[in-house]
Design a protein around this motif. Structure first.
Motif, PDB file in Angstrom:
ATOM      1  N   LYS A  94     -14.546  -7.425  93.121  1.00 45.08           N
ATOM      2  CA  LYS A  94     -14.468  -8.651  92.305  1.00 45.08           C
ATOM      3  C   LYS A  94     -13.010  -9.032  92.042  1.00 45.08           C
ATOM      4  O   LYS A  94     -12.668 -10.207  91.976  1.00 45.08           O
ATOM      5  N   GLY A  95     -12.139  -8.015  91.885  1.00 47.30           N
ATOM      6  CA  GLY A  95     -10.713  -8.282  91.699  1.00 47.30           C
ATOM      7  C   GLY A  95     -10.114  -8.979  92.910  1.00 47.30           C
ATOM      8  O   GLY A  95      -9.336  -9.932  92.774  1.00 47.30           O
ATOM      9  N   LEU A  96     -10.490  -8.518  94.121  1.00 55.85           N
ATOM     10  CA  LEU A  96     -10.034  -9.188  95.337  1.00 55.85           C
ATOM     11  C   LEU A  96     -10.559 -10.612  95.403  1.00 55.85           C
ATOM     12  O   LEU A  96      -9.822 -11.548  95.743  1.00 55.85           O
ATOM     13  N   LEU A  97     -11.832 -10.792  95.073  1.00 58.74           N
ATOM     14  CA  LEU A  97     -12.428 -12.136  95.055  1.00 58.74           C
ATOM     15  C   LEU A  97     -11.644 -13.045  94.105  1.00 58.74           C
ATOM     16  O   LEU A  97     -11.300 -14.174  94.474  1.00 58.74           O
ATOM     17  N   ASN A  98     -11.349 -12.566  92.907  1.00 52.07           N
ATOM     18  CA  ASN A  98     -10.606 -13.382  91.936  1.00 52.07           C
ATOM     19  C   ASN A  98      -9.214 -13.734  92.445  1.00 52.07           C
ATOM     20  O   ASN A  98      -8.742 -14.865  92.256  1.00 52.07           O
ATOM     21  N   ASP A  99      -8.542 -12.774  93.116  1.00 53.73           N
ATOM     22  CA  ASP A  99      -7.216 -13.048  93.661  1.00 53.73           C
ATOM     23  C   ASP A  99      -7.268 -14.061  94.806  1.00 53.73           C
ATOM     24  O   ASP A  99      -6.363 -14.882  94.970  1.00 53.73           O
ATOM     25  N   ILE A 100      -8.324 -14.003  95.605  1.00 55.37           N
ATOM     26  CA  ILE A 100      -8.511 -14.991  96.683  1.00 55.37           C
ATOM     27  C   ILE A 100      -8.799 -16.361  96.071  1.00 55.37           C
ATOM     28  O   ILE A 100      -8.221 -17.374  96.476  1.00 55.37           O
ATOM     29  N   ARG A 101      -9.667 -16.414  95.059  1.00 56.21           N
ATOM     30  CA  ARG A 101     -10.016 -17.689  94.406  1.00 56.21           C
ATOM     31  C   ARG A 101      -8.803 -18.310  93.716  1.00 56.21           C
ATOM     32  O   ARG A 101      -8.676 -19.527  93.659  1.00 56.21           O
ATOM     33  N   SER A 102      -7.890 -17.466  93.201  1.00 54.92           N
ATOM     34  CA  SER A 102      -6.704 -17.990  92.511  1.00 54.92           C
ATOM     35  C   SER A 102      -5.606 -18.410  93.486  1.00 54.92           C
ATOM     36  O   SER A 102      -4.649 -19.083  93.096  1.00 54.92           O
ATOM     37  N   LEU A 107      -8.036 -14.339 102.509  1.00 54.97           N
ATOM     38  CA  LEU A 107      -8.893 -13.581 103.410  1.00 54.97           C
ATOM     39  C   LEU A 107      -8.794 -14.242 104.778  1.00 54.97           C
ATOM     40  O   LEU A 107      -8.886 -15.464 104.887  1.00 54.97           O
ATOM     41  N   VAL A 108      -8.562 -13.447 105.815  1.00 54.97           N
ATOM     42  CA  VAL A 108      -8.424 -13.973 107.174  1.00 54.97           C
ATOM     43  C   VAL A 108      -9.497 -13.325 108.038  1.00 54.97           C
ATOM     44  O   VAL A 108      -9.643 -12.100 108.046  1.00 54.97           O
ATOM     45  N   ALA A 120      -9.176  -9.316 107.133  1.00 58.69           N
ATOM     46  CA  ALA A 120      -8.053  -8.791 106.352  1.00 58.69           C
ATOM     47  C   ALA A 120      -7.888  -9.616 105.082  1.00 58.69           C
ATOM     48  O   ALA A 120      -8.114 -10.829 105.081  1.00 58.69           O
ATOM     49  N   VAL A 121      -7.493  -8.943 104.023  1.00 64.00           N
ATOM     50  CA  VAL A 121      -7.107  -9.613 102.775  1.00 64.00           C
ATOM     51  C   VAL A 121      -5.614  -9.349 102.622  1.00 64.00           C
ATOM     52  O   VAL A 121      -5.183  -8.188 102.573  1.00 64.00           O
ATOM     53  N   CYS A 122      -4.833 -10.430 102.583  1.00 65.62           N
ATOM     54  CA  CYS A 122      -3.380 -10.291 102.580  1.00 65.62           C
ATOM     55  C   CYS A 122      -2.738 -11.357 101.687  1.00 65.62           C
ATOM     56  O   CYS A 122      -3.415 -12.257 101.204  1.00 65.62           O
ATOM     57  N   ARG A 123      -1.426 -11.243 101.493  1.00 69.66           N
ATOM     58  CA  ARG A 123      -0.682 -12.231 100.695  1.00 69.66           C
ATOM     59  C   ARG A 123      -0.430 -13.513 101.469  1.00 69.66           C
ATOM     60  O   ARG A 123      -0.539 -14.601 100.936  1.00 69.66           O
ATOM     61  N   LYS A 124      -0.031 -13.380 102.750  1.00 66.34           N
ATOM     62  CA  LYS A 124       0.238 -14.570 103.563  1.00 66.34           C
ATOM     63  C   LYS A 124       0.228 -14.221 105.041  1.00 66.34           C
ATOM     64  O   LYS A 124       0.208 -13.046 105.413  1.00 66.34           O
ATOM     65  N   ILE A 125       0.288 -15.258 105.855  1.00 66.17           N
ATOM     66  CA  ILE A 125       0.293 -15.118 107.311  1.00 66.17           C
ATOM     67  C   ILE A 125       1.611 -15.685 107.833  1.00 66.17           C
ATOM     68  O   ILE A 125       2.026 -16.780 107.429  1.00 66.17           O
ATOM     69  N   GLU A 126       2.208 -14.952 108.770  1.00 65.13           N
ATOM     70  CA  GLU A 126       3.388 -15.461 109.490  1.00 65.13           C
ATOM     71  C   GLU A 126       3.087 -15.367 110.979  1.00 65.13           C
ATOM     72  O   GLU A 126       2.513 -14.378 111.439  1.00 65.13           O
TER      73      GLU A 126
END
Length: 130
Positions: A94-102, A107-108, A120-126
């Protein structure tokens, strides 16, 4: 958000490397250029069915505009190894879900035409050339 992910349709995943929490995915594009997709600060990832040929159908960034059910389905799949129960507890998922929603995480999903499926769940894509 990276806008040119559609350029990777029919590209082949040729190498996957983990380095200090970042996931580097090297792909050979249809115009025979090798590119590196770097998923920065991965909190979670799963690669399944990496075989001799791994063709990408599409890469889907799933973020704040996506529904919770779709996000939870991908996170749950990424945390289930061999069909077992998730290795993360419900609070962490749920914490990951909340971070994705915010918008603080992304999520890629690499949808395969053949071979490797990647979440993958990450901060950003380069994206860059090798």
């Amino acid at each position: 958000m990276v806008n040119n992910l559609e350029d990777f349709h029919d590209a082949e995943v040729i190498k996957i490397e983990i380095n200090s929490g970042d996931l580097h995915i090297s792909v050979n594009t249809v115009d025979n250029k090798v590119k590196n997709i770097k998923l920065i600060e991965c909190k979670l990832f799963r690669v399944n069915d990496f075989i001799h040929q791994n063709v990408i159908s599409r890469i889907l960034p799933i973020g704040i505009d996506s529904n919770d059910e779709g996000i939870l389905e991908k996170i749950s799949w990424a945390t289930e190894i061999g069909g077992d129960s998730p290795f993360m507890d419900v609070k962490s998922i749920k914490g990951l879900l909340n971070d994705i929603r915010s918008g603080s995480l992304l999520l890629v999903y690499f949808e395969p035409s053949w071979g490797a499926e990647i979440v993958a769940v990450c901060r950003k894509i380069e994206i860059g050339a090798l």
